[in-house]
Design an enzyme around this catalytic site. Structure first.
Site, PDB file in Angstrom:
ATOM      1  N   THR A   1      23.227  16.404   3.719  1.00 46.50           N
ATOM      2  CA  THR A   1      22.703  16.461   5.093  1.00 46.50           C
ATOM      3  C   THR A   1      23.461  17.492   5.932  1.00 46.50           C
ATOM      4  OG1 THR A   1      24.202  14.697   5.719  1.00 46.50           O
ATOM      5  CG2 THR A   1      21.986  14.032   5.066  1.00 46.50           C
TER       6      THR A   1
ATOM      7  N   LYS B   1      16.346  -0.066   6.619  1.00 44.92           N
ATOM      8  CA  LYS B   1      17.477  -0.964   6.899  1.00 44.92           C
ATOM      9  C   LYS B   1      17.573  -1.280   8.392  1.00 44.92           C
ATOM     10  CE  LYS B   1      20.276   2.036   4.950  1.00 44.92           C
ATOM     11  NZ  LYS B   1      19.335   2.977   4.335  1.00 44.92           N
TER      12      LYS B   1
ATOM     13  N   ASN C   1      25.365  11.229   8.546  1.00 44.02           N
ATOM     14  CA  ASN C   1      24.325  11.520   7.533  1.00 44.02           C
ATOM     15  C   ASN C   1      23.216  10.474   7.608  1.00 44.02           C
ATOM     16  OD1 ASN C   1      26.164   9.591   6.615  1.00 44.02           O
ATOM     17  ND2 ASN C   1      26.207  10.308   4.505  1.00 44.02           N
ATOM     18  N   ALA C   2      23.526   9.296   8.154  1.00 40.55           N
ATOM     19  CA  ALA C   2      22.531   8.234   8.260  1.00 40.55           C
ATOM     20  C   ALA C   2      21.553   8.544   9.382  1.00 40.55           C
ATOM     21  CB  ALA C   2      23.229   6.905   8.554  1.00 40.55           C
ATOM     22  N   GLY C   3      20.330   8.087   9.222  1.00 37.86           N
ATOM     23  CA  GLY C   3      19.326   8.141  10.283  1.00 37.86           C
ATOM     24  C   GLY C   3      18.634   6.799  10.266  1.00 37.86           C
ATOM     25  N   HIS C   4      18.978   5.935  11.217  1.00 35.93           N
ATOM     26  CA  HIS C   4      18.487   4.557  11.204  1.00 35.93           C
ATOM     27  C   HIS C   4      17.518   4.352  12.363  1.00 35.93           C
ATOM     28  CE1 HIS C   4      22.144   2.991   8.694  1.00 35.93           C
ATOM     29  NE2 HIS C   4      21.397   3.870   8.065  1.00 35.93           N
TER      30      HIS C   4
ATOM     31  N   GLN D   1      22.835   4.646   3.812  1.00 38.37           N
ATOM     32  CA  GLN D   1      22.384   5.140   2.488  1.00 38.37           C
ATOM     33  C   GLN D   1      21.883   3.965   1.627  1.00 38.37           C
ATOM     34  OE1 GLN D   1      25.824   6.539   3.559  1.00 38.37           O
ATOM     35  NE2 GLN D   1      24.416   7.719   4.772  1.00 38.37           N
TER      36      GLN D   1
ATOM     37  N   GLY E   1      18.293   5.199  -0.002  1.00 35.17           N
ATOM     38  CA  GLY E   1      18.374   5.293   1.459  1.00 35.17           C
ATOM     39  C   GLY E   1      17.004   5.271   2.100  1.00 35.17           C
ATOM     40  N   ASP E   2      16.992   5.168   3.429  1.00 31.78           N
ATOM     41  CA  ASP E   2      15.749   5.172   4.221  1.00 31.78           C
ATOM     42  C   ASP E   2      14.790   4.052   3.835  1.00 31.78           C
ATOM     43  OD1 ASP E   2      16.739   7.482   5.420  1.00 31.78           O
ATOM     44  OD2 ASP E   2      15.768   8.785   3.946  1.00 31.78           O
ATOM     45  N   GLU E   3      15.328   2.935   3.410  1.00 27.93           N
ATOM     46  CA  GLU E   3      14.483   1.807   2.991  1.00 27.93           C
ATOM     47  C   GLU E   3      13.913   1.047   4.179  1.00 27.93           C
ATOM     48  OE1 GLU E   3      17.687   2.172   2.128  1.00 27.93           O
ATOM     49  OE2 GLU E   3      17.879   2.243  -0.053  1.00 27.93           O
TER      50      GLU E   3
ATOM     51  N   GLY F   1      14.714  16.120   9.018  1.00 28.95           N
ATOM     52  CA  GLY F   1      13.286  16.449   9.051  1.00 28.95           C
ATOM     53  C   GLY F   1      12.752  16.896   7.690  1.00 28.95           C
TER      54      GLY F   1
HETATM   55  P1  GDP Z   1      16.908   3.417   7.207  1.00 26.89           P
HETATM   56  O1  GDP Z   1      17.715   4.658   7.104  1.00 26.89           O
HETATM   57  O2  GDP Z   1      16.968   2.571   5.978  1.00 26.89           O
HETATM   58  O3  GDP Z   1      17.210   2.605   8.441  1.00 26.89           O
HETATM   59  O4  GDP Z   1      15.388   3.883   7.316  1.00 26.89           O
HETATM   60  P2  GDP Z   1      14.823   5.124   8.194  1.00 26.89           P
HETATM   61  O5  GDP Z   1      14.842   4.734   9.622  1.00 26.89           O
HETATM   62  O6  GDP Z   1      15.465   6.396   7.816  1.00 26.89           O
HETATM   63  O7  GDP Z   1      13.347   5.230   7.615  1.00 26.89           O
HETATM   64  C1  GDP Z   1      12.430   4.195   7.685  1.00 26.89           C
HETATM   65  C2  GDP Z   1      11.186   4.664   8.442  1.00 26.89           C
HETATM   66  O8  GDP Z   1      10.124   3.763   8.197  1.00 26.89           O
HETATM   67  C3  GDP Z   1      11.373   4.678   9.952  1.00 26.89           C
HETATM   68  O9  GDP Z   1      10.585   5.694  10.500  1.00 26.89           O
HETATM   69  C4  GDP Z   1      10.867   3.290  10.366  1.00 26.89           C
HETATM   70  O10 GDP Z   1      10.403   3.271  11.715  1.00 26.89           O
HETATM   71  C5  GDP Z   1       9.733   3.107   9.404  1.00 26.89           C
HETATM   72  N1  GDP Z   1       9.453   1.722   8.991  1.00 26.89           N
HETATM   73  C6  GDP Z   1      10.327   0.708   8.770  1.00 26.89           C
HETATM   74  N2  GDP Z   1       9.686  -0.376   8.295  1.00 26.89           N
HETATM   75  C7  GDP Z   1       8.371  -0.033   8.206  1.00 26.89           C
HETATM   76  C8  GDP Z   1       7.216  -0.711   7.731  1.00 26.89           C
HETATM   77  O11 GDP Z   1       7.241  -1.846   7.293  1.00 26.89           O
HETATM   78  N3  GDP Z   1       6.028  -0.012   7.766  1.00 26.89           N
HETATM   79  C9  GDP Z   1       5.958   1.268   8.225  1.00 26.89           C
HETATM   80  N4  GDP Z   1       4.771   1.861   8.210  1.00 26.89           N
HETATM   81  N5  GDP Z   1       7.047   1.939   8.682  1.00 26.89           N
HETATM   82  C10 GDP Z   1       8.222   1.297   8.650  1.00 26.89           C
HETATM   83  P1  IMO Z   2      20.252   6.364   5.579  1.00 27.62           P
HETATM   84  O1  IMO Z   2      21.443   5.561   6.047  1.00 27.62           O
HETATM   85  C1  IMO Z   2      18.663   9.145   2.597  1.00 27.62           C
HETATM   86  C2  IMO Z   2      21.549  11.889   0.779  1.00 27.62           C
HETATM   87  C3  IMO Z   2      21.406  13.374   1.073  1.00 27.62           C
HETATM   88  C4  IMO Z   2      21.934  13.953  -0.219  1.00 27.62           C
HETATM   89  C5  IMO Z   2      23.066  12.992  -0.588  1.00 27.62           C
HETATM   90  C6  IMO Z   2      24.443  13.485  -0.175  1.00 27.62           C
HETATM   91  O2  IMO Z   2      19.410   6.868   6.701  1.00 27.62           O
HETATM   92  O3  IMO Z   2      19.510   5.645   4.525  1.00 27.62           O
HETATM   93  P2  IMO Z   2      25.662  13.651   2.187  1.00 27.62           P
HETATM   94  O4  IMO Z   2      25.272  14.382   3.444  1.00 27.62           O
HETATM   95  O5  IMO Z   2      25.798  12.184   2.369  1.00 27.62           O
HETATM   96  O6  IMO Z   2      26.842  14.266   1.502  1.00 27.62           O
HETATM   97  O7  IMO Z   2      24.415  13.888   1.180  1.00 27.62           O
HETATM   98  O8  IMO Z   2      22.773  11.777   0.076  1.00 27.62           O
HETATM   99  N1  IMO Z   2      21.647  11.038   1.981  1.00 27.62           N
HETATM  100  C7  IMO Z   2      20.665  10.232   2.402  1.00 27.62           C
HETATM  101  N2  IMO Z   2      19.400  10.070   1.954  1.00 27.62           N
HETATM  102  N3  IMO Z   2      19.111   8.391   3.623  1.00 27.62           N
HETATM  103  C8  IMO Z   2      20.390   8.520   4.060  1.00 27.62           C
HETATM  104  O9  IMO Z   2      20.941   7.694   4.975  1.00 27.62           O
HETATM  105  C9  IMO Z   2      21.212   9.511   3.475  1.00 27.62           C
HETATM  106  N4  IMO Z   2      22.484   9.908   3.667  1.00 27.62           N
HETATM  107  C10 IMO Z   2      22.740  10.828   2.743  1.00 27.62           C
HETATM  108  O10 IMO Z   2      20.062  13.724   1.305  1.00 27.62           O
HETATM  109  O11 IMO Z   2      20.958  13.844  -1.228  1.00 27.62           O
HETATM  110 MG    MG Z   3      17.440   6.754   7.195  1.00 24.82          MG
END
Ligand code: GDP
Ligand code: IMO
Ligand code: MG
Length: 423
Positions: free
Chosen positions: A129, A16, A38-41, A224, A12-14, A302
């Site tokens: 989460t 996306k 649970n997602a944070g995009h 995720q 997750g948190d790649e 956080g």
């Molecule tokens: P998601 O859940 O896969 O959509 O990813 P998140 O939003 O949770 O986490 C990605 C974080 O990296 C966010 O704060 C984005 O603003 C940031 N981000 C995305 N792409 C880049 C990048 O290429 N470089 C940097 N420095 N930050 C990025």
């Molecule tokens: P995005 O969409 C990163 C993790 C939680 C926990 C496990 C199970 O932003 O990539 P849950 O609340 O789903 O039952 O928790 O999955 N988790 C994530 N980690 N990014 C997320 O979403 C996540 N959604 C759940 O931290 O380890």
């Molecule tokens: Mg995220």
């Protein structure tokens, strides 16, 4: 018109949402197909930053329709908080949202159970989460869930809801010593909700396949990542849904025939939030440096994210399961200052090389690394592949070679503009 799927390849948190926002410009409909709040995009546009939890990341384009798919678990309070927040910034959302009639509703008692179950698990907690995700999907699988479409049947309020509440209260009171759900309060809440969302509810298999047949462009947004997949991730330290390609089909109802391209989003290093095995985790100084450079703190909770090196076995696993056609490699700029960069090229288990990501015994893996020379210069301002430092290009090419998937985009910053298309 084919549909394009965006799927996370790690934990997750790649990044996306950043890629979805970039691609949504050319899209008519964006569909979130699983997970919940649970997602944070995160999408960054100029000075504005948006963190989407339930609403698909295409909402910032004024004509895009955003669908909450049937594979989702929707917390109505979180949804309306999110709608109000977006609309307070001048973006009309209500008229462009559609909600699948087979999506499940996540109720306050699901959150209560998630929190209390984690507390009761002590050292065996998942590190969820605390958004009620596992409890809501458990009810779905156990056939005790509440589908959005059920709100429109009067028999639901007289025959089904009382039984569900009675059963839930036994669990809340007897297992967790938690306050019970008051039937009349919940009934009122659901009756109010059904009016608020009445015009948004659709039958997604009908609606989406019809739109695709008429030439609309659809983007499927995964939450995720593959390593948090209920079946293919590091079970039990996973989420309770399938972010992978199979989940995109069952969670949206579109025919597999429309799916022509699957884009894997992968960070140039790796992170994980919560508990569970993580073969390339960096525990010391290197982990701290990655966390600081990448600002790796959970966008929902956080919590500091655990950080580590890029693991090619993880992404090969994701490529196999999802049928990846291309990779978008994000956060390359975070590696700008490193003198050397490590990459996991494979594993040994019981002293023998293995060519796959095992479904169990992950903590016993021995990781094999290769080292790459860093480029030690800033990359965020770069918009052309050829303008990237030579060592950065070598790194991207190595990632592509090791994973067996072409890298089609490189992201060098959080903004839409910080994106390099390779072809
Ligand atoms: P998601 O859940 O896969 O959509 O990813 P998140 O939003 O949770 O986490 C990605 C974080 O990296 C966010 O704060 C984005 O603003 C940031 N981000 C995305 N792409 C880049 C990048 O290429 N470089 C940097 N420095 N930050 C990025
Ligand atoms: P995005 O969409 C990163 C993790 C939680 C926990 C496990 C199970 O932003 O990539 P849950 O609340 O789903 O039952 O928790 O999955 N988790 C994530 N980690 N990014 C997320 O979403 C996540 N959604 C759940 O931290 O380890
Ligand atoms: Mg995220």
């Amino acid at each position: 018109m084919p549909a394009t799927l965006i799927v996370g390849t790690q934990w997750g948190d790649e990044g996306k949402a950043k890629v979805i926002d970039y691609l949504a410009k050319e899209t008519d409909i964006v569909v979130r197909y699983q997970g919940g709040a649970n997602a944070g995009h995160t999408v960054k546009v100029g000075n504005d930053k948006y963190i989407f939890r339930l609403i698909p990341s295409g909402i910032l384009y004024p004509r895009t329709i955003c669908v909450l798919g049937g594979g989702m678990v929707i917390d109505p309070d979180a949804l309306f908080d999110e709608i109000n927040e977006i609309e307070s910034k001048g973006i009309e959302a209500r008229g462009r949202l559609r909600i699948a009639d087979n999506a499940h509703l996540l109720m306050p008692y699901h959150k209560e159970i998630d929190i209390r179950s984690e507390e009761a698990s002590g050292a065996y907690k998942i590190g969820t989460t605390k958004r009620g995700i596992g409890a809501c999907y458990s009810d779905k699988v156990n056939r005790h869930g509440i589908r959005v479409g059920m709100l429109y049947s009067d028999a639901f309020y007289t025959d089904i809801l009382p039984r569900l509440i009675e059963e839930k209260n036994k669990i809340l009171e007897k297992v967790y010593s938690a306050p019970p759900v008051v039937f009349t309060d919940l009934k009122e809440k659901l009756l109010a909700l059904r009016e608020k969302i009445r015009d948004m509810v659709v039958n997604t298999p009908y609606y989406l396949n019809m739109e695709l047949a008429s030439g609309k462009r659809v983007l499927l947004e995964g939450a995720q990542g593959t390593m948090l997949d209920l079946d293919f991730g590091t079970y039990p330290y996973v989420t309770s849904s399938n972010p992978t390609t199979g989940g995109a089909l069952s969670g949206s109802g579109i025919s597999f025939r429309y799916l022509k391209s699957v884009i894997g989003i992968t960070k140039a290093y790796s992170t994980r939030v919560g508990e569970g095995p993580y073969p390339t985790e960096c525990h010391g100084e290197e982990g701290e440096v990655l966390r600081k450079a990448g600002n790796e703190f959970g966008s929902v909770t956080g919590r500091p994210r655990r950080c580590g090196w890029f693991d090619t076995e993880v992404v090969r696993h994701a490529a196999r399961i999802n049928g990846l056609s291309a990779l978008a490699l994000t956060k390359l700029d975070v590696l700008d200052t490193f003198k050397t960069i490590k990459v996991a090229t494979g594993y040994e288990l019981d002293g023998k090389r293995i060519d796959y990501f095992p479904s169990c015994r992950v903590p016993q893996l021995q990781v094999i690394y290769e080292e790459f020379a860093g480029w030690q210069e800033p990359t965020s301002h770069i918009t052309k592949w050829k303008a990237l430092p030579k060592n950065a290009r070598k790194y991207v090419e190595a990632v592509s070679r090791f994973c067996g998937v072409p890298v089609a985009w490189v992201s060098v910053g959080p903004d839409r503009e910080n994106t390099i298309a390779l072809h």
